[in-house]
Design an enzyme around this catalytic site. Structure first.
Site, PDB file in Angstrom:
ATOM      1  N   LYS A 147       0.704  -1.320  -0.098  1.00 37.04           N
ATOM      2  CA  LYS A 147      -0.209  -0.061   0.005  1.00 37.04           C
ATOM      3  C   LYS A 147       0.855   1.394  -0.131  1.00 37.04           C
ATOM      4  O   LYS A 147       0.473   2.237  -0.606  1.00 37.04           O
ATOM      5  CB  LYS A 147      -0.930   0.017   1.265  1.00 37.04           C
ATOM      6  N   THR A 148       2.038   1.185   0.615  1.00 32.46           N
ATOM      7  CA  THR A 148       2.894   2.324   0.709  1.00 32.46           C
ATOM      8  C   THR A 148       3.460   2.721  -0.697  1.00 32.46           C
ATOM      9  O   THR A 148       3.198   3.936  -1.268  1.00 32.46           O
ATOM     10  CB  THR A 148       4.148   2.300   1.471  1.00 32.46           C
ATOM     11  N   GLU A 168      -2.472   6.509   2.257  1.00 30.98           N
ATOM     12  CA  GLU A 168      -2.300   5.008   2.827  1.00 30.98           C
ATOM     13  C   GLU A 168      -3.244   4.809   3.741  1.00 30.98           C
ATOM     14  O   GLU A 168      -3.177   5.402   4.907  1.00 30.98           O
ATOM     15  CB  GLU A 168      -0.905   4.985   3.178  1.00 30.98           C
TER      16      GLU A 168
END
Length: 460
Positions: A99-100, A158
């Site tokens: 996700k980052t 995020e």
């Protein structure tokens, strides 16, 4: 937390905070107009209208305790970020892994397309010209960590599922990279973990979209459920039937990257990336899909992704010495570690892949010890340190040796992280790739490895 503080300061609010020690982030916060104290003291909250905390802050923290004793409103970080998202078109990126990187890719693609997005991401966003190469207006608030205050109406965040706080968000576009059980210390069961993602998808605003990976069984099941509930869905992946088809990954070791293609039905578009690994190709496809749903031209989105060179602590180059390259990575789940080592293999070429790994959390180490062992066996030489406790109390029955004893390859348990770095550096030879891996203070070991290598080089 630093990203949220910077975004709040950019809105003209008076923001203060405290940290345990000085560092690059505290300096960046001060440059952004945030008052920073070192050390925690109840007096720091005097006169505060609201106190914002993360899940990592324990109830015994003197500032949090003082706020509650005096009736000062306390918000979780996610609630503060949700308020910042309220008047923007929001893209929220969730998933057990990636996700980052995916949210940073979305930010860079949208920035290149001229949408001037804001973002709050768990790592510094890097692009071709350095850290977040967006144009800066005179008098603008500096970037802080993974936070950037853009001038457009889009914000990229995020979305952290670890504590369920991503359920505070109501995005226009929700991206889910994968749903593989993690954070069971919070959720308790796989079923509860998956149910949280269903609630997250249900929070997509009317007319919005869920972007989900068709290659991941959990994400694919979420997409089917969301469609049944009337949520707009776009899937991406190499799996048959994906709405956005993704081609095979072709490594390009010379540039530490690779290439693939995406096709949403209007014809294939090449994606050439500066980051290694087939998983990066899928992350880029997710970002490209999100950008397209925000109206970005297909080729323009691909151009933006070509500018992305990574995020802090995601295959981040720390330098070379004595013919050995040192890279740092945040991977702290077995799937992430395996993906990292598969990506590292072509980058190393004829050299070996050496790893110093620091397990993160006793609960995660206990739950996935065998899976960590299997993933780490993809490397040639591994040194495992003791566990980084983070928010947990020590468990003397779980150590880095719990992982090593399950490995079949060249692995050693060295509890002290500094000694572990020196032991691994002593094993390295010209042409090797050394990785410092984990979510804790293992990130500080790159310079230790380089210094040892340089000293050995000087001695010769």
């Amino acid at each position: 937390m630093s990203a949220v503080a910077g975004l709040l300061a950019a809105r003209g609010l008076a923001v203060s905070g405290s940290d345990a020690r000085e560092g690059p982030v505290t300096a960046a916060l001060r440059a952004a107009g945030v008052h920073v104290d070192i050390g925690h003291d109840a007096a720091h909250v005097d006169g505060a209208g609201t106190v914002v905390v993360s899940t990592a802050i324990r109830p015994t923290n003197p500032e949090l305790a003082a706020a509650r004793d005096h009736g000062v409103p306390v918000l979780h970080r996610s609630e503060a970020l949700a308020a910042l998202m309220a008047d923007r078109r929001a893209v929220a990126v969730a998933g057990a892994h990636g996700k980052t990187t995916t949210s940073a890719m979305v930010a860079v693609a949208l920035d290149h397309a001229g949408l001037a997005p804001s973002w709050a991401i768990g790592g510094t966003v890097l692009a071709a010209d350095g850290a977040s190469d967006a144009p800066r207006a005179a008098g603008s608030v500096p970037d802080v960590g993974g936070g950037h205050a853009g001038t457009g109406d889009v914000i990229v965040v995020e979305a952290d599922e670890s504590d369920g706080s991503f359920l505070a968000y109501a995005p226009q576009i929700a991206v889910v990279t994968n749903i593989e059980p993690d954070h069971l210390d919070h959720y308790g069961t796989r079923e509860a973990f998956e149910a949280a993602f269903r609630r997250f998808a249900a929070r997509v605003l009317p007319g919005g979209w869920l972007v989900a990976c068709a290659d991941d069984p959990g994400s694919a099941a979420l997409a089917a459920h969301a469609r049944d509930q009337g949520v707009g869905v776009r899937t991406y992946g190499t799996a048959p039937g994906a709405d956005v088809r993704v081609g095979p990954w072709t490594p390009e070791p010379a540039r530490s990257g690779g290439s693939t293609w995406v096709d949403d039905g209007s014809g294939p578009v090449a994606l050439r990336l500066r980051v290694p690994g087939a998983h990066m190709g899928l992350d880029a496809a997710a970002a490209w899909t999100a950008a397209r749903l925000l109206g970005v031209d297909a080729a323009r989105a691909a151009e933006g992704l070509a500018r992305f060179v990574g995020t802090g602590r995601r295959f981040e180059d720390r330098g070379s010495a004595a013919g050995v390259r040192v890279v740092d990575d945040y991977a702290h789940h077995p799937t992430e570690v395996a993906a990292l080592l598969r990506a590292a293999r072509p980058v190393a070429g004829d050299g070996r892949v050496l790893v110093v790994f620091q397990p993160h959390l006793y609960s995660r180490t206990a739950a996935f010890a065998s899976e960590f062992a299997q993933a780490l066996d993809l490397a040639d030489v591994v040194v495992v340190t003791d566990v980084y406790a983070a928010r947990e109390d020590p468990d003397p029955t779980i150590t880095g040796g719990t992982v090593v004893e399950r490995m079949t390859g060249d692995a050693t348990f060295v509890p002290d992280r500094l000694e572990a770095a020196r032991v691994l550096a002593a094993r390295a030879r010209p042409g090797d790739l050394v990785l410092t891996v984990g979510a804790g203070d293992v990130t500080e070991l790159g310079p230790v490895v380089l210094a040892h290598l340089a000293g050995r080089d000087d001695a010769s």
